[in-house]
Design an enzyme around this catalytic site. Structure first.
Site, PDB file in Angstrom:
ATOM      1  N   LYS A 121       0.388  -0.377  -4.320  1.00 49.62           N
ATOM      2  CA  LYS A 121      -0.060  -1.067  -5.530  1.00 49.62           C
ATOM      3  C   LYS A 121       0.204  -2.555  -5.417  1.00 49.62           C
ATOM      4  CE  LYS A 121       2.527   1.460  -8.327  1.00 49.62           C
ATOM      5  NZ  LYS A 121       3.075   2.278  -9.428  1.00 49.62           N
ATOM      6  N   LYS A 171      13.009  -5.676  -0.664  1.00 44.73           N
ATOM      7  CA  LYS A 171      12.610  -6.382  -1.884  1.00 44.73           C
ATOM      8  C   LYS A 171      13.426  -7.638  -2.130  1.00 44.73           C
ATOM      9  CE  LYS A 171      10.710  -2.608  -4.721  1.00 44.73           C
ATOM     10  NZ  LYS A 171      10.829  -1.937  -6.030  1.00 44.73           N
ATOM     11  N   LYS A 214       1.700   0.783   4.706  1.00 43.52           N
ATOM     12  CA  LYS A 214       1.447   1.777   3.666  1.00 43.52           C
ATOM     13  C   LYS A 214       0.546   1.212   2.572  1.00 43.52           C
ATOM     14  CE  LYS A 214       4.065   3.127   0.289  1.00 43.52           C
ATOM     15  NZ  LYS A 214       5.043   3.651  -0.647  1.00 43.52           N
TER      16      LYS A 214
HETATM   17  P1  AMP Z   1       5.020   3.522  -6.368  1.00 46.74           P
HETATM   18  O1  AMP Z   1       3.594   3.146  -6.360  1.00 46.74           O
HETATM   19  O2  AMP Z   1       5.777   2.866  -5.265  1.00 46.74           O
HETATM   20  O3  AMP Z   1       5.662   3.438  -7.719  1.00 46.74           O
HETATM   21  O4  AMP Z   1       5.073   5.070  -5.974  1.00 46.74           O
HETATM   22  C1  AMP Z   1       4.784   6.147  -6.835  1.00 46.74           C
HETATM   23  C2  AMP Z   1       4.726   7.425  -6.027  1.00 46.74           C
HETATM   24  O5  AMP Z   1       3.581   7.376  -5.150  1.00 46.74           O
HETATM   25  C3  AMP Z   1       5.936   7.647  -5.091  1.00 46.74           C
HETATM   26  O6  AMP Z   1       6.208   9.031  -4.977  1.00 46.74           O
HETATM   27  C4  AMP Z   1       5.465   7.054  -3.796  1.00 46.74           C
HETATM   28  O7  AMP Z   1       6.166   7.521  -2.698  1.00 46.74           O
HETATM   29  C5  AMP Z   1       4.002   7.497  -3.792  1.00 46.74           C
HETATM   30  N1  AMP Z   1       3.190   6.592  -2.979  1.00 46.74           N
HETATM   31  C6  AMP Z   1       2.962   5.276  -3.199  1.00 46.74           C
HETATM   32  N2  AMP Z   1       2.158   4.745  -2.236  1.00 46.74           N
HETATM   33  C7  AMP Z   1       1.903   5.764  -1.387  1.00 46.74           C
HETATM   34  C8  AMP Z   1       1.144   5.859  -0.177  1.00 46.74           C
HETATM   35  N3  AMP Z   1       0.483   4.830   0.339  1.00 46.74           N
HETATM   36  N4  AMP Z   1       1.080   7.052   0.438  1.00 46.74           N
HETATM   37  C9  AMP Z   1       1.716   8.113  -0.084  1.00 46.74           C
HETATM   38  N5  AMP Z   1       2.445   8.096  -1.191  1.00 46.74           N
HETATM   39  C10 AMP Z   1       2.558   6.941  -1.851  1.00 46.74           C
END
Ligand code: AMP
Ligand code: TRP
Length: 353
Positions: free
Chosen positions: A211, A127, A208
């Site tokens: 968002k 980041k 991956k």
């Molecule tokens: P974030 O969107 O990064 O705030 O992630 C929120 C939760 O969703 C965390 O536990 C991440 O590890 C999970 N997460 C986000 N994107 C993915 C993805 N593409 N596959 C699996 N888990 C995800």
């Protein structure tokens, strides 16, 4: 390694169920990876565990945010989590900034965390690389996260693969605090879901689904996407030049593997059951069509509940206030113990109203 026997009496832990803590940032539009990798698992295990789920707005401001957008996205994420099935009678869902102990815990833990541990975090490196200006908050992000987890004496922290390093850091911080001061903290374990752990981008199955890229067309399936949009994204998903519908570790076949993985989690089936479902499929076109159908079917009831909840924001805010009250009942005694342990004079409780 520390064990849960470190748990001290004042923590109102359920005798039979293990405590779970997880968090999610209110930034960007929640996408299918969030649901399959995180929310669905939280919901599915609600009955067996003692659950705390947190919308981490303090984490969100470690990078620039538009204040109005942050406020809107925080409520939207809360509605989405309830819509996905988080049941306020079974789990505590709350907003991090409503419980001031999180910021206080972060400060105390900062003072036992060597900077080198933070500079090594891969997410910080990702980041911060190429940015003109990086906030101290971004470097400190994992300490705030450690505070989240340790305040609740969580045994298990369900997260996607990308957050494993942060949970491991929380373990190191807990152990260091326990050694320097009192044996105050339960040392948490990361719990990584098997398949949903890494849902990949449809446009690039080596990245991956995130968002942060959901504005790129064809990358993510947002949980609020309309059926037509979902269908379009899945039909355009990158696959390979073979024609075999089965799970595989081959990076060349990551696209098909990703589609099968989504189908597997959404249908709660084993890999061989999924492969059997596609035994009669005619090529990748058929695979994509059926995956799109399953995704649309899985998201429809969630979308319906989401819009109902967003229609009554006062009720949503009430649920979040109750959640924060419940969270405080656990976090407050713990932060007092932390203050006591490091040598602070605690305010005279009898005089405060
Ligand atoms: P974030 O969107 O990064 O705030 O992630 C929120 C939760 O969703 C965390 O536990 C991440 O590890 C999970 N997460 C986000 N994107 C993915 C993805 N593409 N596959 C699996 N888990 C995800
Ligand atoms: N950093 C996590 C993410 O981006 C969110 C988070 C904050 C979290 N605090 C947490 C996850 C505590 C688990 C436990 O996904």
């Amino acid at each position: 390694m520390q064990t849960t026997s470190n748990t001290i009496e004042s923590q109102p832990q359920s005798k039979t169920r293990r405590r779970v803590f997880s968090g999610v940032q209110p930034s960007g539009d929640p996408q299918l990876g969030n649901y399959l990798g995180a929310f669905k698992g939280w919901v599915d295990r609600q009955d067996q565990k003692d659950n705390f789920f947190c919308i981490v707005d303090l984490h969100a401001i470690t990078v620039e945010q538009n204040p109005e957008e942050l406020r809107r996205q925080t409520r939207e994420l809360a509605a989405m989590l309830f819509a996905c099935g988080i049941d306020p009678d079974k789990s505590t869902l709350f907003i991090q900034s409503h419980v001031t102990a999180h910021a206080e815990a972060c400060w105390i833990l900062n003072c036992v965390t060597p900077i080198g541990w933070l500079e090594r975090m891969t997410q910080f490196k990702d980041k911060s690389t190429g940015q003109d200006s990086v906030s101290a908050g971004l470097l400190d992000y994992p300490v705030l996260m450690a505070g989240d987890i340790l305040l609740y004496s969580a045994h298990e922290v369900p997260v996607g693969e990308d957050q494993k390093q942060h949970v491991e850091l929380a373990r190191d911080i807990a152990q260091r605090f326990n050694r320097i001061y009192n044996e105050l903290f339960v040392v948490p374990e990361p719990v990584i879901p098997e398949v949903g752990g890494r849902v990949m981008g449809l446009n690039d199955p080596n990245v991956k689904m995130s968002k942060s890229f959901s504005h790129i067309r064809g990358h993510a399936i947002r949980l609020l996407d309309e059926p037509k949009e979902i269908q379009r994204s899945v039909m355009r998903a990158v696959t390979d030049s073979e024609n075999e519908i089965r799970f595989s570790d081959d990076p060349e076949r990551a696209g098909v593997n990703n589609l099968l993985g989504m189908y597997k989690v959404l249908t709660d089936q084993t890999e061989s059951e999924v492969e059997a479902d596609f035994a009669d499929a005619r090529g990748y076109g058929d695979l994509k069509k059926r995956v799109a159908e399953i995704v649309i079917e899985g998201l429809a009831p969630i979308q319906k509940r989401y819009y109902e909840l967003m229609d009554d924001v006062a009720e949503l805010d009430r649920l979040l206030t109750t959640g924060a009250d419940q969270a405080r009942q656990v976090a407050e005694p713990k932060i007092q113990e932390m203050k006591q342990a490091v040598g602070f004079v605690l305010p005279d409780q009898s005089r405060s109203q």
